[in-house]
Design an enzyme around this catalytic site. Structure first.
Site, PDB file in Angstrom:
ATOM      1  N   GLY A  12      46.859  25.791  98.443  1.00 52.20           N
ATOM      2  CA  GLY A  12      47.644  25.770  99.850  1.00 52.20           C
ATOM      3  C   GLY A  12      48.899  26.948 100.005  1.00 52.20           C
ATOM      4  CG  ASP A  13      51.380  27.060 100.041  1.00 55.77           C
ATOM      5  OD1 ASP A  13      52.677  25.761 101.491  1.00 55.77           O
ATOM      6  OD2 ASP A  13      52.495  26.318  98.924  1.00 55.77           O
ATOM      7  CD  GLU A  14      46.086  27.884 101.005  1.00 58.09           C
ATOM      8  OE1 GLU A  14      46.266  27.364 102.598  1.00 58.09           O
ATOM      9  OE2 GLU A  14      45.274  27.126  99.741  1.00 58.09           O
ATOM     10  CE  LYS A  16      46.476  24.661 105.150  1.00 57.05           C
ATOM     11  NZ  LYS A  16      46.718  25.548 103.819  1.00 57.05           N
ATOM     12  N   GLY A  17      48.559  28.142 108.839  1.00 58.61           N
ATOM     13  CA  GLY A  17      49.201  28.458 109.839  1.00 58.61           C
ATOM     14  C   GLY A  17      49.130  29.754 111.472  1.00 58.61           C
ATOM     15  N   GLY A  40      53.768  21.888 105.852  1.00 60.07           N
ATOM     16  CA  GLY A  40      54.892  22.812 107.027  1.00 60.07           C
ATOM     17  C   GLY A  40      54.318  24.256 107.162  1.00 60.07           C
ATOM     18  CG  HIS A  41      51.915  25.425 110.030  1.00 63.80           C
ATOM     19  ND1 HIS A  41      50.684  24.192 109.716  1.00 63.80           N
ATOM     20  CD2 HIS A  41      52.039  25.776 111.223  1.00 63.80           C
ATOM     21  CE1 HIS A  41      50.308  24.135 110.589  1.00 63.80           C
ATOM     22  NE2 HIS A  41      51.731  25.262 112.014  1.00 63.80           N
ATOM     23  CD  GLN A 223      48.941  17.846 102.299  1.00 63.20           C
ATOM     24  OE1 GLN A 223      48.025  17.657 102.847  1.00 63.20           O
ATOM     25  NE2 GLN A 223      50.011  18.665 102.646  1.00 63.20           N
ATOM     26  CB  THR A 238      48.239  16.083  98.320  1.00 67.75           C
ATOM     27  OG1 THR A 238      49.297  15.488  99.048  1.00 67.75           O
ATOM     28  CG2 THR A 238      46.989  16.721  99.078  1.00 67.75           C
ATOM     29  CB  THR A 300      60.639  21.995  99.142  1.00 67.42           C
ATOM     30  OG1 THR A 300      59.504  22.617  98.241  1.00 67.42           O
ATOM     31  CG2 THR A 300      59.658  20.526  98.858  1.00 67.42           C
ATOM     32  CE  LYS A 330      51.935  35.479 102.656  1.00 62.17           C
ATOM     33  NZ  LYS A 330      53.003  35.051 102.728  1.00 62.17           N
ATOM     34  CG  ASP A 332      50.553  42.470 103.846  1.00 58.58           C
ATOM     35  OD1 ASP A 332      49.892  41.402 104.118  1.00 58.58           O
ATOM     36  OD2 ASP A 332      51.760  41.839 104.507  1.00 58.58           O
ATOM     37  CB  VAL A 414      46.985  43.591 107.581  1.00 51.38           C
ATOM     38  CG1 VAL A 414      45.582  44.223 107.237  1.00 51.38           C
ATOM     39  CG2 VAL A 414      46.784  43.928 109.503  1.00 51.38           C
TER      40      VAL A 414
HETATM   41  P1  IMP Z   1      52.936  15.491  97.608  1.00 53.63           P
HETATM   42  O1  IMP Z   1      51.718  15.677  98.150  1.00 53.63           O
HETATM   43  O2  IMP Z   1      53.875  15.392  98.191  1.00 53.63           O
HETATM   44  O3  IMP Z   1      51.979  13.852  96.979  1.00 53.63           O
HETATM   45  O4  IMP Z   1      52.527  16.429  96.230  1.00 53.63           O
HETATM   46  C1  IMP Z   1      51.663  16.370  95.108  1.00 53.63           C
HETATM   47  C2  IMP Z   1      51.616  18.070  95.224  1.00 53.63           C
HETATM   48  O5  IMP Z   1      51.067  18.585  96.158  1.00 53.63           O
HETATM   49  C3  IMP Z   1      52.295  18.511  94.641  1.00 53.63           C
HETATM   50  O6  IMP Z   1      52.491  19.847  94.156  1.00 53.63           O
HETATM   51  C4  IMP Z   1      52.820  19.661  95.771  1.00 53.63           C
HETATM   52  O7  IMP Z   1      53.879  20.874  95.234  1.00 53.63           O
HETATM   53  C5  IMP Z   1      51.334  20.038  96.681  1.00 53.63           C
HETATM   54  N1  IMP Z   1      51.588  20.048  98.111  1.00 53.63           N
HETATM   55  C6  IMP Z   1      51.576  18.995  98.808  1.00 53.63           C
HETATM   56  N2  IMP Z   1      52.009  18.725 100.133  1.00 53.63           N
HETATM   57  C7  IMP Z   1      51.708  20.675 100.445  1.00 53.63           C
HETATM   58  C8  IMP Z   1      51.452  21.268 100.697  1.00 53.63           C
HETATM   59  O8  IMP Z   1      51.568  21.541 102.323  1.00 53.63           O
HETATM   60  N3  IMP Z   1      51.336  23.284 100.494  1.00 53.63           N
HETATM   61  C9  IMP Z   1      51.344  23.325  99.097  1.00 53.63           C
HETATM   62  N4  IMP Z   1      51.415  22.211  97.850  1.00 53.63           N
HETATM   63  C10 IMP Z   1      51.415  21.439  98.187  1.00 53.63           C
END
Ligand code: IMP
Length: 425
Positions: A12-14, A16-17, A40-41, A223, A238, A300, A330, A332, A414
């Site tokens: 996650g958080d690669e 994608k947004g 979240g993005h 995710q 997740t 978070t 990323k 860079d 970049v």
């Molecule tokens: P849950 O989805 O809230 O149940 O969390 C399960 C796991 O997935 C935890 O390690 C979260 O930090 C991770 N996780 C859930 N959504 C994201 C996301 O959008 N990006 C990165 N990690 C995520």
């Protein structure tokens, strides 16, 4: 391409947004198929920052149809706040539709997410505590409340009373927590249902019709592959299917509709929450990556764990998703870090080499990452707009990554801006 999927290929958080935003600007329909406001993005458009959680990114384009498929879970309170945030920024939500089959995150799901994490103690998963897991539990236990129910007050009342009574018993008798006042919950959520009723429509039908009409469709993943409930690092995952297959079940369309599948990865690796991370760096380089890359969670605010690019997990993603190309973001951030390492396999304590990501965490006990070292770079690459403009070291890094993951790199990030992207192949 008429229909494309964008999928996270790490934890996650690669970024994608950014890739989704580029493709959303060309799409006529943008569909979200799984997850909820655990995602979240941040999208920056015309200098305005939008933090999106459930609403598809296409919302920033006035004519784009934005669809939320049956595989998503929606926290109505949080979702209405997201809609309000958009309205406050003069973004219309008239083209937004939610499938009636979408499950609703109820307040007991959020409470139980926290209570069960607390109960696990040191073995907690590190969830986002948004109630996502408990909402999917009810879906699969077949006692969930769906969007259809929420917008039909009598049906909602009946279902909330019966499932709420059971949840209250679990909250009080198992966890020693405080019971919900069900009438108060029903009154509050009935109001949310009224506000959401006009958005409810059959997303499976809408997507099918759009495809038949030859429209360009973007399925935006949330995710990532290594967080998939089956193909991720279970149980540190997740509760949905963030892989390409999940797009079909989460939208209600057949796999033949999909023309292109793009994975997104960072040129290094990050993860939030607990769970294995073989190429993790608990040192100065890890801190540098976190600070230079701004690796703190959108949802978070948690600092992300950081490490070298792990070709084992991305090759796993290439296979599980059937990726046609990888967007490598990323790059860079790696500037000035010295030599760059890429994890090509894992070595078990008995000397066995693992080339494929294993099915069980126990297989990862005590593994050491096997690294290949490649020369780093010090040049500022943020202005490069073609592959040829990149320093030779960057080109060599990308070419080696392509060989290791067995997939072409079709986009290179970049810098944070949408324009700071090299499109390739
Ligand atoms: P849950 O989805 O809230 O149940 O969390 C399960 C796991 O997935 C935890 O390690 C979260 O930090 C991770 N996780 C859930 N959504 C994201 C996301 O959008 N990006 C990165 N990690 C995520």
């Amino acid at each position: 391409m008429p229909s494309s999927i964008v999928i996270g290929s790490q934890w996650g958080d690669e970024g994608k947004g950014k890739v989704i935003d580029i493709l959303a600007s060309q799409a006529e329909v943008v569909v979200r198929s799984q997850g909820g406001n655990n995602a979240g993005h941040t999208v920056v458009n015309n200098g305005v920052t939008y933090k999106l959680h459930v609403v598809p990114s296409g919302i920033l384009y006035p004519d784009t149809l934005c669809l939320i498929g049956a595989g998503v879970v929606i926290d109505p309170k949080n979702f209405l706040e997201e809609l309000q945030m958009l309205k406050d920024k003069n973004i219309s939500t008239k083209n937004l539709k939610i499938d009636p089959r979408t499950h609703v995150v109820m307040p007991w799901h959020i409470l139980l997410d926290g209570l069960s994490e607390q109960f696990r103690g040191n073995s907690d998963i590190g969830t986002t505590k948004r109630g996502i897991g408990p909402a999917y539990m009810d879906k699969y236990e077949r006692c969930g409340i769906r969007m259809y129910d929420l917008v039909h007050p009598e049906i909602f009342r009946q279902k909330a009373l019966s499932t709420g009574a059971l949840k209250n018993k679990i909250i009080t008798e198992v966890y020693g927590g405080e019971a919900f006042d069900l009438e108060a919950v029903i009154a509050e959520y009935t109001e949310y249902g009224k506000q959401l009723a006009s958005y409810v429509d059959d997303v499976s039908v809408l997507t099918y019709e759009a495809n038949k009409a030859g429209k360009t469709i973007l399925f935006e993943g949330a995710q990532a592959t290594l967080l998939d409930i089956d193909f991720g690092t279970y149980p540190y995952v997740t509760s949905s299917h963030p892989v390409s297959g999940g797009v079909c079940t989460g939208t209600g369309v057949g796999p033949k509709m999909i023309d292109r599948i793009i994975g997104v990865a960072k040129a290094y690796t990050t993860r939030v929450g607990k769970g294995p991370f073989p190429s993790e760096l608990n040192d100065e380089i890890g801190d540098k990556i976190r600070n230079i890359g701004g690796e703190f969670g959108t949802t978070t605010g948690r600092p992300r764990r950081t490490g070298w690019f792990d070709a084992v997990i991305v090759r796993h993603s290439v296979r599980v998703n059937g990726l046609d190309g990888l967007a490598l973001n990323k790059l860079d951030t790696l500037c000035g870090l010295g030599d760059l390492k890429v994890c090509v396999a894992y070595k078990k304590p008995d000397g066995t080499i693992l080339k494929n990501f294993p099915a069980a965490l126990e297989e990862l006990d005590g593994v050491e990452p096997v690294y290949e070292t490649l020369p780093g770079f010090t040049e500022d690459i943020s202005g490069c707009r073609s592959f040829d403009e990149l320093p030779e070291t960057c080109k060599a890094y990308i070419k080696r990554v392509e060989e290791l993951i067995e997939c072409p790199v079709c986009m290179i990030g970049v810098g944070p801006d949408r324009t700071q992207t090299i499109e390739r192949n």
